[in-house]
Design an enzyme around this catalytic site. Structure first.
Site, PDB file in Angstrom:
ATOM      1  N   HIS A  85       0.833  -1.203   0.000  1.00 14.91           N
ATOM      2  CA  HIS A  85       0.000   0.000   0.000  1.00 14.91           C
ATOM      3  C   HIS A  85       0.868   1.254   0.000  1.00 14.91           C
ATOM      4  O   HIS A  85       2.083   1.190   0.220  1.00 14.91           O
ATOM      5  CB  HIS A  85      -0.930   0.023   1.220  1.00 14.91           C
TER       6      HIS A  85
ATOM      7  N   LYS B 212      -0.321   4.786   4.636  1.00 11.90           N
ATOM      8  CA  LYS B 212      -1.205   3.846   5.337  1.00 11.90           C
ATOM      9  C   LYS B 212      -0.648   3.521   6.722  1.00 11.90           C
ATOM     10  O   LYS B 212       0.537   3.228   6.876  1.00 11.90           O
ATOM     11  CB  LYS B 212      -1.392   2.573   4.520  1.00 11.90           C
TER      12      LYS B 212
END
Length: 246
Positions: free
Chosen positions: A137, A141
Site C-alpha cells: 500500500h 497507510k
C-alpha cells in the site's frame, strides 16, 4: 428505494470524498472533525443520521462505538468500511445489527469479494500448502497488515477449519510453524492496494492476485452496498451478500 439519502461518515478522507462524488444528488451530507455547514458537513453523527437513510462509514476505529449507538437510535442503515477494529468495536457492530441492517467489509471491490471466496475454496482443497499473504500500500497507510490482508487470512483459516488468531504469523523470524498463515506488509509510493495469496508446496505453488488500479472501484462498491442494504432487514451482511442473485 427512490430518493435514497446517503450520508458519508469521514467525508473529507480520501475514500469518503470519492464516495461523496459517486453519490451525486443522493448525498445527504457527511461528518468530519472540521464541519462545513454550507456543505452539510457536520461533526455530529446524530445530525447526519437524522437526515440519512443509510450511512457509509469510512471514518476511523475510534468512532465505531458511538456510531453504533447513534445510527441504531435513528434507524439508519450502516455500511462499514473502517478497519483495525478491536473486540469492543466488533461487539458494538454486532449489537447494532440486531436493530438495523449493517454491512461490514474490509474492501468494497467486487473482484476482491470473489477473491475471498476463491481463497477459502483453494485453501480447503490444498490444506497442506504453506499460505503466505503479501500486501502493498501507499506510504501513508497506518495499519499493517491491511484489513483486506486480514480478511484474506480469515478466508484461508475458514477454509482449513482454523482460527486465524491461533495461526497468524506477522513476524517472519524463526522456523515456519505448521499451519501458519503468514503476512508481509510493504509500504511505499502511492500504491492503491495490491494483495497476493501464495500457496506453496515443495514441488509447486499457486498465487491469487488482486490489484486496485483506481480508488474509485472502492467508492462505487460502497455505493452499491449502500443502495443494496437500504431495503434489508436488521442483520449483519457482507459484500458477498450483495453479489448474490435474489
Amino acid at each position: 428505494m427512490t430518493d435514497l439519502r446517503i450520508g458519508i461518515a469521514g467525508i473529507t478522507g480520501r475514500l469518503g470524498s470519492l464516495c461523496a462524488e459517486e453519490a451525486g444528488t443522493a448525498l445527504s451530507g457527511g461528518t468530519s472533525r472540521h464541519p462545513v455547514p454550507e456543505k452539510n458537513i457536520t461533526s455530529s453523527p446524530d445530525e447526519l443520521a437524522k437526515r440519512s437513510d443509510v450511512i457509509i462509514d469510512v471514518s476511523n476505529a475510534a468512532t465505531i462505538a458511538e456510531h453504533a449507538k447513534c445510527f441504531s437510535q435513528n434507524n439508519c442503515a450502516w455500511v462499514i468500511g473502517t478497519t483495525g477494529l478491536d473486540n469492543a468495536a466488533q461487539d458494538a457492530i454486532k449489537e447494532a445489527s440486531t436493530r438495523i441492517p449493517v454491512l461490514q467489509a474490509a474492501n468494497f471491490s467486487p473482484a476482491l469479494t470473489v477473491f475471498l471466496d476463491l481463497a477459502r475454496q483453494i485453501s480447503a482443497a490444498l490444506p497442506s500448502y504453506d499460505a503466505e499473504i503479501v500486501e502493498t500500500h501507499h506510504r501513508q497507510k497506518l495499519d499493517a497488515p491491511s484489513g483486506t490482508a486480514l480478511a484474506i487470512g480469515e478466508a484461508v483459516a475458514q477454509g482449513r477449519g482454523l482460527s486465524l488468531k491461533d495461526v497468524a504469523r506477522t513476524d517472519q523470524n524463526g522456523r515456519r510453524p505448521d499451519n501458519a498463515i503468514g503476512f508481509a506488509s510493504l509500504r511505499g509510493g502511492q500504491v492503491i492496494g495490491a494483495h497476493d495469496l501464495l500457496l506453496l508446496a515443495a514441488d509447486e505453488e499457486i498465487t491469487l492476485s488482486h490489484r486496485a488500479l483506481d480508488r474509485r472501484v472502492f467508492a462505487r462498491g460502497a455505493l452499491h452496498a449502500a443502495r443494496w442494504l437500504a431495503t434489508k432487514k436488521p442483520g449483519l451482511y457482507s459484500m458477498a451478500d450483495t453479489l448474490k442473485n435474489e
